[in-house]
Enzyme design. Structure first.
Site, short mmCIF file in Angstrom:
data_model
loop_
_atom_site.label_atom_id
_atom_site.label_comp_id
_atom_site.label_asym_id
_atom_site.label_seq_id
_atom_site.Cartn_x
_atom_site.Cartn_y
_atom_site.Cartn_z
CG ASP A 183 -0.34 -0.31 2.47
OD1 ASP A 183 0.62 0.39 2.80
OD2 ASP A 183 -0.76 -1.26 3.15
CG MET B 20 -2.81 6.80 11.15
SD MET B 20 -3.93 5.39 11.31
CE MET B 20 -3.48 4.74 12.90
CE LYS C 116 -5.50 -0.67 4.69
NZ LYS C 116 -5.39 -1.11 6.03
#
Ligand code: SAH
Length: 475
Positions: free
Chosen positions: A248, A383, A270
């Site tokens: 990804d 994130m 992703k």
């Protein structure tokens, strides 16, 4: 080539070493490892000899060399510091047909000893034909790192199954193909990871299967944070054996380039809010590929078990009894911390470190902020870039001082790494002027101050990235 490389069986055979210095000791060690019964002639012995003597089967004649010492020996090594004595030993040994090695005098030798990588029963010998022992040692250490210690166990497995495989495949070519598959497939990988029961089970499956009905397997591999040098040996080996690689966005291009050239590459996306493939579809894809007999490498950024959904992907495989293994990788926190000079823990500033996800959901981040606001710790947000304003606000609302240092590491460990540092009070302004690109990791804690002193990695500056990596003013 003017030399014939051979391996000599000296088990329980008398072998002579003349000399008592360090080189002699090294030769004695090699001979004992090979099971020889060693006769040492030397008036004095290096102190290390005492440890060896207890290893048994060493006879020490404490005097100068006499011709008779060569009586009945299978080979002789002259390692005295007296050239004339060494020459005499060589001459007599040659006359009697005894193989002889004279240390550092290739002309007097009838055999030379290579540098050996020992993965018994597998032995790899390196020789430069006595031209440069240093070069031989250098090569040896390179090879050491390429040949997993498990090769010894793999050799032992081959020995155990040799007759069975011979009986199963009458044709020599079939046999070769079978061993090729075993030595580059799941059997070998189970052996390398130390699970010999699974290796035996996989071997039995291979023996029972018709050649075209073999089950593949999946390797969930952590590719680290970006710098290809941070891959593990196992990751690299599996990438170079893969039939298919599923990857990804987080996997760096430089790493993808190291996958076997003719392996099929499947991109499963992703990106944030733009998943090219949903998680369930990825899980299913991995299972289907393995069932079709492929060796599948599922490459994941960082470590597969840290915010990597690695658990879910192998859950499906486990349910369907598809063989899989997991290879750890260096997680972003570790890579970004080291490459930005910010230790995650420090005796004076942080006694613990917490990894959390800063993923924003419905405009908020569901975390135990009270706990994250405690002093003397480092908090790492994965994130968290989009949610940065929420992170700042929640930390301050929970009592963290507005001058608490914070760092953002963009594309850590790569050539595009950038580090932003500031305080909770000013970081939003700093990033607004020059927004970081994903992936970016956020670190909050006093340890951020240490960057000033400990920063060592400089990504080459290029036009795309601008130039500054602001460092916090000392407090
Ligand atoms: N399994 C991964 C994490 C996946 S979650 C690991 O162990 O590293 C994805 C988040 O990881 C990104 O949003 C970012 O916060 C962080 N990340 C991954 N690679 C990064 C890198 N090279 N530099 C900065 N952050 C990174």
């Amino acid at each position: 080539m003017e030399l014939l490389p051979i391996f000599l069986d000296v088990r329980n055979k008398p072998c002579l070493v003349v000399g008592g210095g360090e080189t002699a000791i090294r030769k004695i060690v090699s001979l004992r490892r090979a099971g020889a019964s060693v006769r040492v002639v030397a008036p004095r012995l290096h102190e290390r000899f005492d440890e060896l003597a207890s290893a048994g089967d060493i006879e020490h004649r404490q005097r100068l060399f006499e011709d008779d010492d060569l009586h009945g020996v299978a080979l002789a090594i002259a390692a005295t510091d007296d050239r004339a004595v060494n020459q005499r030993i060589s001459r007599i040994a040659k006359a009697r047909g005894i193989p002889v090695n004279v240390v550092d005098q290739p002309d007097e030798c009838s055999f030379i000893m290579p540098s050996v990588i020992d993965r018994s029963p597998v032995l790899v010998a390196v020789s430069t034909s006595a031209t440069s022992p240093v070069l031989a040692r250098l090569l040896r250490s390179r090879l050491e790192s390429l040949i997993p210690t498990g090769y010894g166990r793999l050799g032992a497995l081959c020995a155990r199954y040799r007759d069975t495989v011979k009986a199963r495949f009458a044709d020599r070519r079939d046999r070769r193909r079978f061993w090729d598959r075993v030595l580059q497939g799941s059997v070998a990988e189970w052996v390398f990871s130390g699970n010999l029961d699974e290796a035996d089970a996989a071997m039995e499956r291979e023996l029972a299967a018709e050649p075209d009905e073999c089950m593949g397997e999946v390797y969930l591999v952590g590719a680290g944070p970006g710098d290809p040098d941070l891959l593990t040996f196992r990751a690299l080996r599996l990438m170079q054996q893969a039939d298919v690689v599923v990857y990804d966005r987080l996997v760096a291009k430089a790493i993808l380039d190291m996958v076997r050239r003719d392996a099929k590459r499947v991109y499963v996306g992703k990106e944030r809010n733009n998943h090219a493939m949903r998680q369930e579809e990825i899980n299913r894809l991995l299972a289907d590929l393995a069932k079709a007999g492929h060796r599948v490498v599922r490459l994941k950024g960082g470590d597969p078990f840290i915010f990597g959904r690695g658990g879910e992907e192998i859950d499906t495989l486990a349910e369907q009894r598809i063989p899989f293994q997991v290879v750890p990788g260096i997680t972003a926190a570790s890579g970004c911390a080291t490459y930005s000079g910010i230790p995650l823990t420090h005796r004076d500033y942080a006694q613990s470190v917490t990894f959390v996800t800063g993923h924003l959901k419905d405009g908020t981040i569901d975390l135990n902020w009270e706990q994250l606001a405690q002093a003397n710790q480092t908090v790492v947000f994965y994130m968290g870039l989009v949610g940065l304003p929420v992170i700042v606000e929640k930390l301050m609302a929970s009592g963290v001082s507005s001058d608490m240092p914070i760092a953002l590491v963009q594309q850590g460990t790569t050539q595009k790494q950038r580090v932003y540092t500031g305080t909770l009070a000013n970081i939003l302004d700093i990033v607004e002027r020059d927004p970081p690109k994903p992936p970016t990791l956020i670190m909050v804690g006093e340890v951020v101050r240490l960057r000033e002193k400990l920063s060592w990695f400089r990504a080459p500056r290029n036009s795309e990235q601008g130039a500054t990596t602001p460092i916090l003013p000392a407090s």
